[in-house]
Design a protein around this motif. Structure first.
Motif, PDB file in Angstrom:
ATOM      1  N   HIS A   1       0.941  -1.169  -0.064  1.00  0.00           N
ATOM      2  CA  HIS A   1       0.014   0.090   0.016  1.00  0.00           C
ATOM      3  C   HIS A   1       0.725   1.251  -0.021  1.00  0.00           C
ATOM      4  O   HIS A   1       0.483   2.078  -0.740  1.00  0.00           O
ATOM      5  N   ALA A   2       1.628   1.300   1.052  1.00  0.00           N
ATOM      6  CA  ALA A   2       2.580   2.456   0.931  1.00  0.00           C
ATOM      7  C   ALA A   2       3.070   3.099  -0.346  1.00  0.00           C
ATOM      8  O   ALA A   2       3.236   4.091  -0.705  1.00  0.00           O
ATOM      9  N   SER A   3       4.004   1.988  -0.772  1.00  0.00           N
ATOM     10  CA  SER A   3       4.795   2.208  -2.168  1.00  0.00           C
ATOM     11  C   SER A   3       3.867   2.435  -3.273  1.00  0.00           C
ATOM     12  O   SER A   3       4.321   3.494  -4.145  1.00  0.00           O
ATOM     13  N   VAL A   4       2.776   1.847  -3.277  1.00  0.00           N
ATOM     14  CA  VAL A   4       1.915   2.063  -4.380  1.00  0.00           C
ATOM     15  C   VAL A   4       1.210   3.432  -4.444  1.00  0.00           C
ATOM     16  O   VAL A   4       0.943   4.377  -5.181  1.00  0.00           O
ATOM     17  N   ARG A   5       0.704   3.961  -3.036  1.00  0.00           N
ATOM     18  CA  ARG A   5       0.153   4.997  -2.814  1.00  0.00           C
ATOM     19  C   ARG A   5       1.077   6.174  -3.048  1.00  0.00           C
ATOM     20  O   ARG A   5       0.790   7.148  -3.474  1.00  0.00           O
ATOM     21  N   CYS A   6       2.362   5.894  -2.510  1.00  0.00           N
ATOM     22  CA  CYS A   6       3.344   7.188  -3.079  1.00  0.00           C
ATOM     23  C   CYS A   6       3.539   7.298  -4.718  1.00  0.00           C
ATOM     24  O   CYS A   6       3.531   8.526  -4.888  1.00  0.00           O
ATOM     25  N   VAL A   7       3.392   6.405  -5.391  1.00  0.00           N
ATOM     26  CA  VAL A   7       3.539   6.618  -6.771  1.00  0.00           C
ATOM     27  C   VAL A   7       2.487   7.049  -7.545  1.00  0.00           C
ATOM     28  O   VAL A   7       2.739   8.160  -8.305  1.00  0.00           O
TER      29      VAL A   7
END
Length: 424
Positions: free
Chosen positions: A281-287
């Motif tokens: 979640h964190a990495s995809v949301r950041c992108v």
């Protein structure tokens, strides 16, 4: 002076004097009695103006007195009974008393019932909401405070207001943005609503349409209604939707294949997150956040495609979801809008807020008996939501949106002409 009576058959002047003697405890009763006495005096003056003084003869008379009768008028706390004069014309027909007609036409009780329903007062508690149980103003049978009477008034007034709203002229609204979304009322009932934003940033509820599903036919009926009421299909506008393909199909059918459609980025991100494990979640949301914030549409698209490529091996379905509708996800970026305006127009928050008001207003409804019932409640709730609408945050940048839409429209028109020339 003639005696006026309440439903408890107490003389008005005596009622007033009694209330005045203990005004601290009976101020409501005192105000009601004073108003009734004032209305009685107005009706007596109307009768004298139409019939002349009592027992007088003259050519200026238009009618003669025909006794008195009792009638009920509504105020916010229910109906009260009052004695009024009757006038009979020389042709034998009943003549209206202007002050009485004005009092009856006001329909305070109907407006009060509508207002109470919109703030979630149940019909069975309507009487208590308008008259204190320990108060001095009585609420006898026939006062119009029962749950069935309150329901009838809500139905009548909400239906009349919805009819006026759904037939209102839209040609004078300089709409730049239209948001369309659906709200599920029941398992087999969905309502599709539209809200517009004009060139000043003011928001306007535009219309409603009912259907069993959020399909192209339901959306098309809503759009057709807007066009019939004066919405010009030739004017370039930005359409903001939640991503349903039926919405895009109906919009392009009416407003052209190159209509500027922005899919809600919040819905898109939420749909992606719900299909991924929490560890991603964190990495995809950041992108995704980086892509939404970029000013360059080409770089933003490249970023999303790289994200889809990284997820392709283990989460191919999610990767396909990222790429699905990628053109419509970045419409506000391709239009070259300022960042503040993009944030306001990249999601369906405006109509979602209105739908939250619809859900709040309708929470007391246990069963939708028909689509027309749901339409009445939703129309009343949307008009209630409009009372709290604020101007678009980035309204000062809306001229930029107009210029971008016109440039987009002209570019598409030139492209169509070029393709036609090549085909010829």
């Amino acid at each position: 002076m003639n005696k006026l009576t309440t439903s408890a058959a107490i003389p008005t002047r005596a009622l007033k004097l009694e209330a005045l003697s203990k005004i601290s405890a009976s101020f409501e009763l005192f105000c009601l009695a004073s108003g009734m006495e004032a209305l009685g005096e107005m009706m007596d003056r109307d009768a004298q103006a139409i019939c002349g003084p009592r027992h007088a003869r003259g050519r200026d008379r238009r009618a003669h007195r025909w006794g008195k009768t009792k009638g009920k008028i509504g105020f916010h706390g229910g109906k009260v009974e009052i004695e009024r004069p009757r006038l009979r014309g020389f042709d034998g027909k009943e003549q209206p008393v202007p002050s009485w007609e004005a009092a009856v036409a006001e329909d305070w009780l109907g407006k009060w019932a509508l207002n109470q329903m919109l703030i979630n007062v149940a019909t069975r508690k309507f009487a208590r909401s308008v008259r204190l149980p320990e108060g001095d103003v009585p609420g006898p049978a026939g006062a119009g405070l029962s749950k069935s009477a309150a329901s009838r008034r809500f139905v009548a007034l909400s239906a009349a207001r919805m009819k006026d709203w759904m037939a209102s002229d839209l040609s004078d609204l300089d709409l730049l943005v239209i948001q369309i979304d659906g709200v599920h009322m029941d398992e087999d009932l969905i309502l599709v609503a539209a809200i517009g934003v004009d060139a000043k940033g003011d928001k306007h509820p535009l219309g409603l349409a009912e259907g069993a599903t959020e399909n192209a036919a339901t959306v098309q009926s809503l759009i057709d209604n807007l066009v019939e009421r004066g919405l010009d299909p030739a004017v370039p506008r930005l359409f903001i939707i939640d991503g349903a393909k039926a919405l895009s199909k109906a919009i392009r059918r009416t407003f052209g294949r190159a209509a500027a459609i922005q899919r809600c980025q919040i819905h898109k991100a939420r749909n992606i997150m719900e299909r991924l494990p929490k560890s991603l979640h964190a990495s995809v949301r950041c992108v995704l956040r980086q892509a939404w914030e970029l000013d360059d549409a080409a770089k933003a698209e490249r970023l999303l495609r790289n994200l889809a490529q990284r997820l392709e091996r283990e989460w191919s379905g999610v990767a396909g979801s990222i790429l699905e509708g990628i053109d419509e996800i970045l419409t506000v970026t391709r239009l070259g809008l300022p960042k503040e305006l993009r944030r306001s127009l990249a999601c369906t928050n405006i109509i979602e807020n209105a739908m939250s008001t619809v859900r709040r207003v309708c929470r007391n409804v246990k069963r939708w008996r028909s689509a027309s019932m749901a339409m009445r409640w939703t129309a009343a709730a949307m008009q209630e939501a409009a009372r709290g609408f604020r101007r678009l945050k980035a309204h000062k940048q809306l001229p930029t949106l107009r210029a971008a839409l016109e440039a987009h429209h002209n570019k598409d028109s030139h492209g169509v002409l070029a393709r036609q020339a090549i085909a010829a």
